[in-house]
Design an enzyme around this catalytic site. Structure first.
Site, PDB file in Angstrom:
ATOM      1  N   GLU A  93     -16.252 -34.996   6.052  1.00 48.41           N
ATOM      2  CA  GLU A  93     -17.211 -35.048   7.161  1.00 48.41           C
ATOM      3  C   GLU A  93     -18.266 -36.125   6.921  1.00 48.41           C
ATOM      4  OE1 GLU A  93     -16.246 -30.594   6.500  1.00 48.41           O
ATOM      5  OE2 GLU A  93     -16.281 -32.440   5.340  1.00 48.41           O
ATOM      6  N   CYS A 126     -19.116 -27.832   4.246  1.00 45.13           N
ATOM      7  CA  CYS A 126     -20.005 -27.314   3.209  1.00 45.13           C
ATOM      8  C   CYS A 126     -21.465 -27.460   3.657  1.00 45.13           C
ATOM      9  CB  CYS A 126     -19.768 -28.052   1.892  1.00 45.13           C
ATOM     10  SG  CYS A 126     -20.425 -29.739   1.857  1.00 45.13           S
ATOM     11  N   CYS A 129     -22.678 -31.100   4.142  1.00 48.06           N
ATOM     12  CA  CYS A 129     -22.115 -31.700   5.356  1.00 48.06           C
ATOM     13  C   CYS A 129     -22.780 -31.126   6.609  1.00 48.06           C
ATOM     14  CB  CYS A 129     -20.605 -31.479   5.415  1.00 48.06           C
ATOM     15  SG  CYS A 129     -19.717 -32.500   4.212  1.00 48.06           S
TER      16      CYS A 129
END
Length: 166
Positions: A93, A126, A129
């Site tokens: 990402e 996560c 991100c």
């Protein structure tokens, strides 16, 4: 005698963090519920699946791809890039977002993000991100594989207390 009790900021008082002033109040965010057209979502997910094959994941053998759709209609893709120093690993990402910033500059605005992996398992962004997505797209929609199938979530559902330095 000196008090060592920590003084909490007053309600309207700004805090300073690494030189930047942060308001103690979070701005209200309008979250329009406009859905991404199914063909656009498929195109975004296909871009994520295609770039996933370029992942450098010799340590986890877990290949992840991501694609971000900007409000200008452009799509940028990225994959995870692992490093022997695990903390230096970059998620898919963030790779996609950083690629968009590198090409267009920091004024990009993310409309949607798609994330996929080669194992077909649950794989939400996560925490790091989520914060980066929020910084460039506080109204972004995120598509990812959940525990019971494909999921769609507004970034503020995934990161309810995200912040932006203004």
């Amino acid at each position: 005698m000196q008090s060592f009790a920590r003084r909490l900021p007053k309600k309207d008082e700004a805090r300073v963090y690494n030189g930047a002033r942060l308001s103690s109040q979070l701005p209200a965010i309008d979250m329009p519920k406009a859905k991404l057209a199914p063909d656009v979502r498929k195109k975004l997910e296909a871009a994520a699946a295609k770039v996933m094959k370029n992942a450098h994941a010799p340590y986890s053998n877990f290949h992840v791809g991501s694609a971000v759709l900007l409000t200008n209609g452009k799509i940028y893709a990225g994959c995870n890039v692992e490093n022997a120093s695990y903390g230096m690993t970059n998620c898919a990402e963030r790779t996609a977002i950083f690629t968009a910033v590198a090409e267009l500059g920091p004024k990009i605005e993310i409309h949607a993000v798609a994330v996929t992996n080669d194992k077909g398992v649950a794989c939400a962004p996560c925490g790091a991100c989520r914060q980066v997505i929020y910084e460039f797209g506080p109204d972004a929609t995120v598509f990812f594989q959940g525990a019971s199938g494909p999921k769609e979530a507004h970034i503020t559902e995934l990161l309810p207390e995200g912040f932006r330095l203004q």
